[in-house]
Design an enzyme around this catalytic site. Structure first.
Site, PDB file in Angstrom:
ATOM      1  N   ASP A   1      43.086  41.507  30.820  1.00  0.00           N
ATOM      2  CA  ASP A   1      42.119  42.092  31.963  1.00  0.00           C
ATOM      3  C   ASP A   1      40.884  42.280  31.157  1.00  0.00           C
ATOM      4  OD1 ASP A   1      42.596  43.602  34.779  1.00  0.00           O
ATOM      5  OD2 ASP A   1      40.841  43.999  33.484  1.00  0.00           O
TER       6      ASP A   1
ATOM      7  N   CYS B   1      41.535  32.059  41.376  1.00  0.00           N
ATOM      8  CA  CYS B   1      41.668  30.444  41.530  1.00  0.00           C
ATOM      9  C   CYS B   1      40.595  29.740  40.735  1.00  0.00           C
ATOM     10  CB  CYS B   1      41.153  30.177  43.135  1.00  0.00           C
ATOM     11  SG  CYS B   1      42.686  30.416  44.163  1.00  0.00           S
TER      12      CYS B   1
ATOM     13  N   HIS C   1      43.526  37.966  45.536  1.00  0.00           N
ATOM     14  CA  HIS C   1      44.433  36.939  45.102  1.00  0.00           C
ATOM     15  C   HIS C   1      45.618  37.740  44.406  1.00  0.00           C
ATOM     16  CE1 HIS C   1      45.184  32.909  42.997  1.00  0.00           C
ATOM     17  NE2 HIS C   1      46.365  33.616  42.707  1.00  0.00           N
TER      18      HIS C   1
ATOM     19  N   GLY D   1      43.329  49.723  46.392  1.00  0.00           N
ATOM     20  CA  GLY D   1      42.499  49.790  45.037  1.00  0.00           C
ATOM     21  C   GLY D   1      42.534  48.286  44.707  1.00  0.00           C
TER      22      GLY D   1
ATOM     23  N   HIS E   1      49.573  43.865  37.725  1.00  0.00           N
ATOM     24  CA  HIS E   1      48.880  44.520  36.291  1.00  0.00           C
ATOM     25  C   HIS E   1      50.036  45.044  35.511  1.00  0.00           C
ATOM     26  CE1 HIS E   1      44.436  45.213  37.729  1.00  0.00           C
ATOM     27  NE2 HIS E   1      45.234  45.208  38.886  1.00  0.00           N
TER      28      HIS E   1
ATOM     29  N   ASN F   1      48.183  46.365  43.253  1.00  0.00           N
ATOM     30  CA  ASN F   1      47.055  46.891  44.181  1.00  0.00           C
ATOM     31  C   ASN F   1      47.217  46.073  45.468  1.00  0.00           C
ATOM     32  OD1 ASN F   1      46.652  49.049  42.458  1.00  0.00           O
ATOM     33  ND2 ASN F   1      44.889  47.950  41.491  1.00  0.00           N
TER      34      ASN F   1
ATOM     35  N   HIS G   1      47.500  30.512  45.899  1.00  0.00           N
ATOM     36  CA  HIS G   1      46.560  31.504  46.493  1.00  0.00           C
ATOM     37  C   HIS G   1      47.301  32.251  47.527  1.00  0.00           C
ATOM     38  CE1 HIS G   1      42.890  33.689  47.105  1.00  0.00           C
ATOM     39  NE2 HIS G   1      43.319  33.483  48.616  1.00  0.00           N
TER      40      HIS G   1
ATOM     41  N   HIS H   1      48.101  39.901  42.460  1.00  0.00           N
ATOM     42  CA  HIS H   1      48.449  39.876  41.021  1.00  0.00           C
ATOM     43  C   HIS H   1      49.041  40.826  40.528  1.00  0.00           C
ATOM     44  CE1 HIS H   1      44.328  41.888  41.957  1.00  0.00           C
ATOM     45  NE2 HIS H   1      44.784  42.579  41.271  1.00  0.00           N
TER      46      HIS H   1
HETATM   47  P1  AMP Z   1      42.533  44.728  41.345  1.00  0.00           P
HETATM   48  O1  AMP Z   1      41.565  45.951  41.201  1.00  0.00           O
HETATM   49  O2  AMP Z   1      43.875  45.067  41.451  1.00  0.00           O
HETATM   50  O3  AMP Z   1      42.197  43.778  42.414  1.00  0.00           O
HETATM   51  O4  AMP Z   1      42.524  44.118  39.818  1.00  0.00           O
HETATM   52  C1  AMP Z   1      41.605  43.103  39.592  1.00  0.00           C
HETATM   53  C2  AMP Z   1      41.543  43.109  38.039  1.00  0.00           C
HETATM   54  O5  AMP Z   1      40.881  41.953  37.549  1.00  0.00           O
HETATM   55  C3  AMP Z   1      40.693  44.236  37.482  1.00  0.00           C
HETATM   56  O6  AMP Z   1      41.317  44.965  36.457  1.00  0.00           O
HETATM   57  C4  AMP Z   1      39.508  43.560  36.747  1.00  0.00           C
HETATM   58  O7  AMP Z   1      39.043  43.895  35.594  1.00  0.00           O
HETATM   59  C5  AMP Z   1      40.219  42.163  36.506  1.00  0.00           C
HETATM   60  N1  AMP Z   1      39.347  40.765  36.518  1.00  0.00           N
HETATM   61  C6  AMP Z   1      38.110  40.735  37.015  1.00  0.00           C
HETATM   62  N2  AMP Z   1      37.660  39.580  36.662  1.00  0.00           N
HETATM   63  C7  AMP Z   1      38.203  39.269  35.667  1.00  0.00           C
HETATM   64  C8  AMP Z   1      38.004  38.178  34.749  1.00  0.00           C
HETATM   65  N3  AMP Z   1      37.250  37.244  34.732  1.00  0.00           N
HETATM   66  N4  AMP Z   1      39.069  37.926  33.614  1.00  0.00           N
HETATM   67  C9  AMP Z   1      39.821  39.077  33.494  1.00  0.00           C
HETATM   68  N5  AMP Z   1      40.289  40.070  34.460  1.00  0.00           N
HETATM   69  C10 AMP Z   1      39.373  40.258  35.278  1.00  0.00           C
HETATM   70 ZN    ZN Z   2      43.055  32.857  44.510  1.00  0.00          ZN
END
Ligand code: AMP
Ligand code: ZN
Length: 115
Positions: A31, A8, A99, A94, A103, A88, A47, A101
């Site tokens: 990422d 967010c 929030h 994992g 990948h 995930n 969110h 998302h």
């Molecule tokens: P998850 O483990 O599925 O929750 O993935 C979260 C992802 O967000 C991870 O691959 C992190 O490397 C990525 N991440 C966390 N903070 C940031 C950020 N500030 N900018 C870009 N990616 C991020």
């Molecule tokens: Zn959020």
């Protein structure tokens, strides 16, 4: 916007990210710790903590999210070689950032194991 949600904060522009796509509903950025040569994180601006929190109301949003992921894969040049989408969910799934998302991973041969 949920307080203390890093995604967010990215949406609000409070934390920098390498944005590759934005519209009124979604944001996609690279990422920060890429697991593959191409690694995008695609998020709804709304969110939603995880897949566990979806209701019927989000049915169309999720359709548009997956369609956007496929368009971004094409834009990243991944169509011919292939790619992977992953969502995930929860601790054992994992998920580190609560929030929802997607990948988008590609640019190398990904391993065959899903877990
Ligand atoms: P998850 O483990 O599925 O929750 O993935 C979260 C992802 O967000 C991870 O691959 C992190 O490397 C990525 N991440 C966390 N903070 C940031 C950020 N500030 N900018 C870009 N990616 C991020
Ligand atoms: Zn959020």
């Amino acid at each position: 916007m949920a307080s203390e949600c890093i995604f967010c904060e990215i949406i609000a522009g409070k934390i920098f990210s390498d944005v590759v796509y934005e519209d009124g509903e979604f944001l996609a950025f690279r990422d920060i710790q890429p697991q593959a040569p191409n690694h995008l994180v695609i998020i709804p601006k709304q969110h939603i903590a995880s897949l566990r929190d979806l209701t019927e109301k989000e049915e169309d949003l999720m359709g548009r999210l997956i369609l956007l992921a496929s368009k971004l894969a094409k834009k990243e040049g991944l169509d011919s070689m292939g790619y992977r989408l992953a969502i995930n969910t929860g601790d054992e799934g994992g998920q580190a950032v609560p929030h929802l998302h997607v990948h988008l991973l590609g640019g190398r041969k990904l391993n065959d194991q899903l877990g």
